[in-house]
Design a protein around this motif. Structure first.
Motif, PDB file in Angstrom:
ATOM      1  N   MET A  19       0.790  -0.987  -0.039  1.00 45.70           N
ATOM      2  CA  MET A  19       0.037  -0.154  -0.038  1.00 45.70           C
ATOM      3  C   MET A  19       1.000   1.259   0.020  1.00 45.70           C
ATOM      4  N   SER A  20       0.699   2.143  -0.954  1.00 44.02           N
ATOM      5  CA  SER A  20       1.406   3.477  -0.742  1.00 44.02           C
ATOM      6  C   SER A  20       0.960   4.210   0.638  1.00 44.02           C
ATOM      7  N   GLU A  21       1.972   5.244   0.389  1.00 47.22           N
ATOM      8  CA  GLU A  21       1.893   6.127   1.839  1.00 47.22           C
ATOM      9  C   GLU A  21       0.498   6.832   1.708  1.00 47.22           C
ATOM     10  N   ARG A  22       0.131   7.279   0.614  1.00 41.80           N
ATOM     11  CA  ARG A  22      -1.179   7.976   0.429  1.00 41.80           C
ATOM     12  C   ARG A  22      -2.193   7.097   0.848  1.00 41.80           C
ATOM     13  N   GLY A  23      -2.255   5.684   0.688  1.00 40.55           N
ATOM     14  CA  GLY A  23      -3.550   5.029   0.762  1.00 40.55           C
ATOM     15  C   GLY A  23      -3.799   4.843   2.275  1.00 40.55           C
ATOM     16  N   LYS A  24      -2.699   4.793   3.228  1.00 41.99           N
ATOM     17  CA  LYS A  24      -2.905   4.607   4.549  1.00 41.99           C
ATOM     18  C   LYS A  24      -4.022   5.553   5.305  1.00 41.99           C
ATOM     19  N   GLY A  25      -3.991   6.533   4.983  1.00 42.54           N
ATOM     20  CA  GLY A  25      -5.012   7.555   5.583  1.00 42.54           C
ATOM     21  C   GLY A  25      -6.170   8.062   4.720  1.00 42.54           C
ATOM     22  N   GLU A  26      -6.268   7.398   3.841  1.00 40.37           N
ATOM     23  CA  GLU A  26      -7.664   7.345   3.138  1.00 40.37           C
ATOM     24  C   GLU A  26      -8.866   6.914   3.860  1.00 40.37           C
ATOM     25  N   VAL A  27      -9.836   7.804   3.801  1.00 39.68           N
ATOM     26  CA  VAL A  27     -11.059   7.541   4.338  1.00 39.68           C
ATOM     27  C   VAL A  27     -12.062   7.842   3.460  1.00 39.68           C
ATOM     28  N   THR A  28     -13.222   6.822   3.496  1.00 41.98           N
ATOM     29  CA  THR A  28     -14.199   6.793   2.448  1.00 41.98           C
ATOM     30  C   THR A  28     -15.057   8.153   2.507  1.00 41.98           C
ATOM     31  N   LEU A  29     -15.820   8.502   1.523  1.00 30.99           N
ATOM     32  CA  LEU A  29     -16.521   9.703   1.759  1.00 30.99           C
ATOM     33  C   LEU A  29     -17.633   9.347   2.797  1.00 30.99           C
ATOM     34  N   GLY A  30     -18.435   8.023   2.708  1.00 34.24           N
ATOM     35  CA  GLY A  30     -19.467   7.916   3.709  1.00 34.24           C
ATOM     36  C   GLY A  30     -18.976   8.028   5.266  1.00 34.24           C
ATOM     37  N   ASP A  31     -17.615   7.553   5.367  1.00 32.26           N
ATOM     38  CA  ASP A  31     -17.160   7.659   6.706  1.00 32.26           C
ATOM     39  C   ASP A  31     -17.006   8.973   7.096  1.00 32.26           C
ATOM     40  N   ALA A  32     -16.232   9.781   6.271  1.00 29.08           N
ATOM     41  CA  ALA A  32     -16.055  11.256   6.410  1.00 29.08           C
ATOM     42  C   ALA A  32     -17.507  12.162   6.807  1.00 29.08           C
ATOM     43  N   ILE A  33     -18.455  11.892   6.103  1.00 29.76           N
ATOM     44  CA  ILE A  33     -19.729  12.406   6.058  1.00 29.76           C
ATOM     45  C   ILE A  33     -20.206  12.001   7.496  1.00 29.76           C
ATOM     46  N   ASN A  34     -20.099  10.737   7.878  1.00 32.04           N
ATOM     47  CA  ASN A  34     -20.640  10.158   9.288  1.00 32.04           C
ATOM     48  C   ASN A  34     -20.034  11.089  10.251  1.00 32.04           C
ATOM     49  N   LYS A  35     -18.748  11.173  10.165  1.00 31.80           N
ATOM     50  CA  LYS A  35     -17.772  11.842  11.348  1.00 31.80           C
ATOM     51  C   LYS A  35     -18.147  13.057  11.416  1.00 31.80           C
ATOM     52  N   LEU A  36     -18.508  13.902  10.303  1.00 37.91           N
ATOM     53  CA  LEU A  36     -18.999  14.949  10.201  1.00 37.91           C
ATOM     54  C   LEU A  36     -20.466  15.424  10.811  1.00 37.91           C
ATOM     55  N   LEU A  37     -21.264  14.482  10.582  1.00 39.15           N
ATOM     56  CA  LEU A  37     -22.577  14.486  11.316  1.00 39.15           C
ATOM     57  C   LEU A  37     -22.481  14.571  12.600  1.00 39.15           C
ATOM     58  N   LYS A  38     -21.547  13.468  13.197  1.00 37.56           N
ATOM     59  CA  LYS A  38     -21.380  13.221  14.586  1.00 37.56           C
ATOM     60  C   LYS A  38     -20.774  14.519  15.188  1.00 37.56           C
ATOM     61  N   ALA A  39     -19.581  15.107  14.692  1.00 36.59           N
ATOM     62  CA  ALA A  39     -19.194  16.147  15.182  1.00 36.59           C
ATOM     63  C   ALA A  39     -20.262  17.203  15.332  1.00 36.59           C
ATOM     64  N   TYR A  40     -20.956  17.404  14.302  1.00 35.03           N
ATOM     65  CA  TYR A  40     -21.909  18.707  14.636  1.00 35.03           C
ATOM     66  C   TYR A  40     -23.194  18.199  15.179  1.00 35.03           C
ATOM     67  N   LYS A  41     -23.317  16.956  15.805  1.00 39.62           N
ATOM     68  CA  LYS A  41     -24.667  16.395  16.542  1.00 39.62           C
ATOM     69  C   LYS A  41     -25.560  16.310  15.347  1.00 39.62           C
ATOM     70  N   LEU A  42     -25.529  16.200  14.259  1.00 42.46           N
ATOM     71  CA  LEU A  42     -26.613  16.025  13.255  1.00 42.46           C
ATOM     72  C   LEU A  42     -26.976  14.505  13.028  1.00 42.46           C
ATOM     73  N   ASP A  43     -26.120  13.782  13.373  1.00 42.05           N
ATOM     74  CA  ASP A  43     -26.646  12.152  13.097  1.00 42.05           C
ATOM     75  C   ASP A  43     -27.985  11.907  13.717  1.00 42.05           C
ATOM     76  N   ASP A  44     -28.330  12.356  14.994  1.00 41.51           N
ATOM     77  CA  ASP A  44     -29.645  11.987  15.466  1.00 41.51           C
ATOM     78  C   ASP A  44     -30.738  12.588  14.630  1.00 41.51           C
ATOM     79  N   LYS A  45     -30.390  13.750  14.125  1.00 40.30           N
ATOM     80  CA  LYS A  45     -31.495  14.424  13.094  1.00 40.30           C
ATOM     81  C   LYS A  45     -31.635  13.924  11.961  1.00 40.30           C
ATOM     82  N   MET A  46     -30.582  13.425  11.211  1.00 40.75           N
ATOM     83  CA  MET A  46     -30.700  12.723  10.171  1.00 40.75           C
ATOM     84  C   MET A  46     -31.537  11.373  10.239  1.00 40.75           C
ATOM     85  N   ALA A  47     -31.133  10.655  11.179  1.00 36.21           N
ATOM     86  CA  ALA A  47     -32.154   9.520  11.604  1.00 36.21           C
ATOM     87  C   ALA A  47     -33.355   9.729  11.713  1.00 36.21           C
ATOM     88  N   GLU A  48     -33.527  10.755  12.504  1.00 33.37           N
ATOM     89  CA  GLU A  48     -35.096  11.377  12.641  1.00 33.37           C
ATOM     90  C   GLU A  48     -35.935  11.343  11.291  1.00 33.37           C
TER      91      GLU A  48
END
Length: 98
Positions: free
Chosen positions: A1-30
């Protein structure tokens, strides 16, 4: 695996982390539950549901039919089960009718 590949995150994971950070994940589930209400409960219930709010693990329903409200009061456990199953986690523990 290249150096670049080690830190890659899927778009879905990035969005989920963003939603949790802004506490929007519960609102999305609702919103997912509200959008699926007719599919979960049927057209008759959906047509008589005026308002739905989920707060502190309680689903608050406002219905425009006292007959429907009485019927659904007896089926609270079914509502809780369907909502939690659709959400994929224990989103609600109780249902209150207004």
């Amino acid at each position: 695996m290249s150096e670049r590949g080690k830190g890659e995150v899927t778009l879905g994971d990035a969005i989920n982390k963003l939603l949790k950070a802004y506490k929007l994940d519960d609102k999305m589930a609702e919103m997912t539950i509200i959008d699926a209400w007719e599919e979960m409960m049927g057209k008759a219930v959906a047509n008589r549901t005026e308002k739905m709010v989920i707060k502190n693990e309680v689903l608050y329903l406002t219905l425009n039919s006292s007959v429907m409200r009485d019927e659904l009061m007896h089926g609270k456990q079914v509502i809780i089960q369907r909502v939690n199953q659709r959400a994929g986690f224990e989103m609600i523990k109780d249902v209150w009718f207004g």
